[in-house]
Design a protein around this motif. Structure first.
Motif, PDB file in Angstrom:
ATOM      1  N   HIS A   1      22.483  49.967  30.009  1.00 54.62           N
ATOM      2  CA  HIS A   1      22.495  49.211  28.753  1.00 54.62           C
ATOM      3  C   HIS A   1      22.930  50.101  27.587  1.00 54.62           C
ATOM      4  CE1 HIS A   1      19.810  45.542  29.774  1.00 54.62           C
ATOM      5  NE2 HIS A   1      20.357  46.011  30.882  1.00 54.62           N
TER       6      HIS A   1
ATOM      7  N   TYR B   1      22.206  35.702  27.607  1.00 56.69           N
ATOM      8  CA  TYR B   1      21.103  36.528  27.152  1.00 56.69           C
ATOM      9  C   TYR B   1      21.674  37.786  26.505  1.00 56.69           C
ATOM     10  CZ  TYR B   1      17.248  39.846  27.341  1.00 56.69           C
ATOM     11  OH  TYR B   1      16.312  40.790  27.021  1.00 56.69           O
TER      12      TYR B   1
ATOM     13  N   ALA C   1      21.279  41.044  25.802  1.00 57.19           N
ATOM     14  CA  ALA C   1      20.379  42.065  26.345  1.00 57.19           C
ATOM     15  C   ALA C   1      20.272  43.300  25.469  1.00 57.19           C
ATOM     16  CB  ALA C   1      20.832  42.461  27.749  1.00 57.19           C
TER      17      ALA C   1
END
Length: 159
Positions: A18, A45, A47
């Motif tokens: 991420h 989503y 994230a």
């Protein structure tokens, strides 16, 4: 300068993936903000993000009414110079943000599993180099994410 593709290959935990995606997307495109989006059923989503001010981290939007969902559904990169005049942009979601221009590219494995977005606060025409950098990063994201299947909510894109 670090190589995000090599960093993704060496990532040991999902959180590293991420971090690498959000920071590299912003740095490689010289954008004011970047997001990493995962497909979660029929929703997008958001994230993670690296941005000059908060965008949508932690929020979910219907994929059918979200530009990240559009990119995933069409399996294509989209570049928009002025988000205020593009009918694919949900104006209510963008109005409170700084975003004026963007590029979003899908992450494919081989189906859509997510997207990377780069955002500018001023009118900006994405250059071929910026688009290519984001697409290359998205291509490297798929195998990195595949190593952590628990981090991919759903691979089913439905509209």
């Amino acid at each position: 300068m670090s190589d995000p593709v090599l960093e993704l290959q060496r990532a040991e935990v999902l959180e590293d993936v991420h971090r690498i995606l959000r920071t590299a997307a912003r740095r490689l495109t010289r954008a004011d903000g970047a997001t990493f989006v995962l497909l979660d059923g029929d929703r997008c989503y958001y994230a993670d993000e690296d941005s000059m001010s908060p965008l949508w981290k932690g929020q979910r939007f219907p994929a059918s009414s979200c530009i990240s969902g559009w990119a995933m559904h069409h399996r294509a990169t989209v570049a928009i110079r002025d988000i205020r005049v593009d009918p694919r942009i949900p104006q209510e979601a963008y109005r409170p943000t700084f975003v004026r221009s963007l590029v979003v590219t899908p992450i494919l494995d081989p189906e859509a599993i997510g997207a990377l977005g780069a955002y500018w606060a001023t009118l900006h025409t994405a250059t071929p180099a910026e688009v290519s950098a984001l697409e290359d990063l998205a291509a490297a994201a798929a195998p990195a994410l595949a190593r952590f299947p628990e981090g991919i909510p759903s691979r089913d894109f439905t509209t």
